[in-house]
Design an enzyme around this catalytic site. Sequence first.
Site, PDB file in Angstrom:
ATOM      1  N   LYS A  70      26.528 -46.175  11.921  1.00  0.00           N
ATOM      2  CA  LYS A  70      26.719 -46.074  13.482  1.00  0.00           C
ATOM      3  C   LYS A  70      25.716 -47.049  13.981  1.00  0.00           C
ATOM      4  O   LYS A  70      26.124 -47.970  14.660  1.00  0.00           O
ATOM      5  CB  LYS A  70      26.147 -44.881  13.968  1.00  0.00           C
ATOM      6  CG  LYS A  70      26.954 -43.555  13.515  1.00  0.00           C
ATOM      7  CD  LYS A  70      26.418 -42.289  13.910  1.00  0.00           C
ATOM      8  CE  LYS A  70      25.027 -41.730  13.350  1.00  0.00           C
ATOM      9  NZ  LYS A  70      25.302 -41.510  11.660  1.00  0.00           N
ATOM     10  N   ARG A  89      25.363 -34.076  19.005  1.00  0.00           N
ATOM     11  CA  ARG A  89      25.881 -33.814  17.518  1.00  0.00           C
ATOM     12  C   ARG A  89      25.950 -32.304  17.469  1.00  0.00           C
ATOM     13  O   ARG A  89      26.303 -31.726  16.610  1.00  0.00           O
ATOM     14  CB  ARG A  89      24.395 -33.784  16.961  1.00  0.00           C
ATOM     15  CG  ARG A  89      24.272 -35.158  16.006  1.00  0.00           C
ATOM     16  CD  ARG A  89      23.035 -35.271  15.597  1.00  0.00           C
ATOM     17  NE  ARG A  89      22.605 -36.026  14.173  1.00  0.00           N
ATOM     18  CZ  ARG A  89      22.384 -37.268  14.169  1.00  0.00           C
ATOM     19  NH1 ARG A  89      22.195 -38.045  15.033  1.00  0.00           N
ATOM     20  NH2 ARG A  89      22.263 -37.755  12.863  1.00  0.00           N
ATOM     21  N   ARG A 131      19.017 -48.638   1.952  1.00  0.00           N
ATOM     22  CA  ARG A 131      18.889 -48.969   3.567  1.00  0.00           C
ATOM     23  C   ARG A 131      17.151 -49.328   3.697  1.00  0.00           C
ATOM     24  O   ARG A 131      16.386 -48.452   3.420  1.00  0.00           O
ATOM     25  CB  ARG A 131      19.178 -47.950   4.465  1.00  0.00           C
ATOM     26  CG  ARG A 131      18.680 -48.251   5.956  1.00  0.00           C
ATOM     27  CD  ARG A 131      19.175 -47.540   7.128  1.00  0.00           C
ATOM     28  NE  ARG A 131      19.021 -45.948   7.054  1.00  0.00           N
ATOM     29  CZ  ARG A 131      19.817 -45.135   7.613  1.00  0.00           C
ATOM     30  NH1 ARG A 131      20.621 -45.255   8.261  1.00  0.00           N
ATOM     31  NH2 ARG A 131      19.720 -44.017   7.166  1.00  0.00           N
ATOM     32  N   ARG A 157      13.171 -45.229   5.466  1.00  0.00           N
ATOM     33  CA  ARG A 157      13.096 -43.933   6.420  1.00  0.00           C
ATOM     34  C   ARG A 157      12.477 -42.824   5.306  1.00  0.00           C
ATOM     35  O   ARG A 157      12.954 -42.800   4.342  1.00  0.00           O
ATOM     36  CB  ARG A 157      14.267 -43.647   7.137  1.00  0.00           C
ATOM     37  CG  ARG A 157      14.472 -44.412   8.451  1.00  0.00           C
ATOM     38  CD  ARG A 157      15.619 -44.362   9.081  1.00  0.00           C
ATOM     39  NE  ARG A 157      16.306 -43.177   8.937  1.00  0.00           N
ATOM     40  CZ  ARG A 157      17.557 -43.112   9.648  1.00  0.00           C
ATOM     41  NH1 ARG A 157      18.266 -43.795   9.958  1.00  0.00           N
ATOM     42  NH2 ARG A 157      18.127 -41.667   9.539  1.00  0.00           N
ATOM     43  N   ARG A 160      21.027 -33.520   5.209  1.00  0.00           N
ATOM     44  CA  ARG A 160      21.546 -34.320   6.391  1.00  0.00           C
ATOM     45  C   ARG A 160      23.127 -34.112   6.383  1.00  0.00           C
ATOM     46  O   ARG A 160      23.923 -33.855   7.325  1.00  0.00           O
ATOM     47  CB  ARG A 160      21.028 -35.564   6.441  1.00  0.00           C
ATOM     48  CG  ARG A 160      19.791 -35.879   7.108  1.00  0.00           C
ATOM     49  CD  ARG A 160      19.164 -37.047   6.526  1.00  0.00           C
ATOM     50  NE  ARG A 160      19.634 -38.299   6.995  1.00  0.00           N
ATOM     51  CZ  ARG A 160      19.554 -39.422   6.750  1.00  0.00           C
ATOM     52  NH1 ARG A 160      18.734 -39.601   5.576  1.00  0.00           N
ATOM     53  NH2 ARG A 160      20.110 -40.501   7.249  1.00  0.00           N
TER      54      ARG A 160
END
Length: 214
Positions: A15, A91, A125, A160, A171
């Site tokens: 996203k 969401r 990431r 993160r 998640r």
Amino acid sequence: MSKGIVLFGAPGAGKGTLADKIKKILPVVHVSTGDLLRENVRGGTEVGKKAKEFMDQGKLVPDEMVIAMVKERISKDDVKKNGFMLDGFPRTVEQAQALDKVAKIDAVVVIDIKKEDLRKRILGRRSCTKCGKIYNIYNEKLMPKKAGFCDADGTALMQRDDDNEVTFEKRWNTYIGQSDAVINYYSKKPGMVRHVDGTRTMEMSEQELKKVLG
Ligand code: G5P
Ligand code: MG
């Protein structure tokens, strides 16, 4: 006329990365609820303190907190002038209903991707805390030029807190628990939902993207 775009997809679907691409062809304001919440966590605000408990467990932050945050952000002048691209919001159906009361949505872009493609994206990431640029240490095309530092401003990259195997699993389950209901909600409006293949969003041409965004 200014646009209201929603980017929807699983954790790590791309996203934020797609939002960066869209910003180059449309002047819309990128509003990522995850980024706004992380800013609050870093700033030690009350919202940040409450949100961190949920984020670290891979759960959704309560609707009322996130809805208030988004309403405030999209009421600002830059959004009124240029439109918005919401990343990670709504969401839940409750969030979608609250959004419908205050804004007009033109397109909901759903990034489709399988769970097995997401692990490396999440674990590899890294992102810049200053400009938000997103990298991936496992992908040659997405690596920073100098390991550990942002190409754009030289800031040290961070990983993160929720980008680990255990929290990713949670998640993912949270996403699976809510996603169908949100997509069904928007599917009631003909032409609203547009699916893109999450394995090739990076290769999508400007023309293809413009077609998706209408
Ligand atoms: P976030 O911050 O919204 P997630 O889990 O929804 O977090 P995330 O992890 O930010 O989504 P993304 O933005 O979809 O993923 O993906 P990305 O960062 O662009 O790309 C992921 C990695 O893949 C990067 O390394 C990138 O380089 C690489 N990549 C991207 N595209 C490609 C590609 O095409 N190919 C390849 N090979 N790689 C690619 O939310 C965090 C938490 O905040 C709370 C929740 O607790 C949530 O868990 N929260 C909310 N709670 C309630 N309601 C809301 N609306 C909330 N929003 C946030
Ligand atoms: Mg993101």
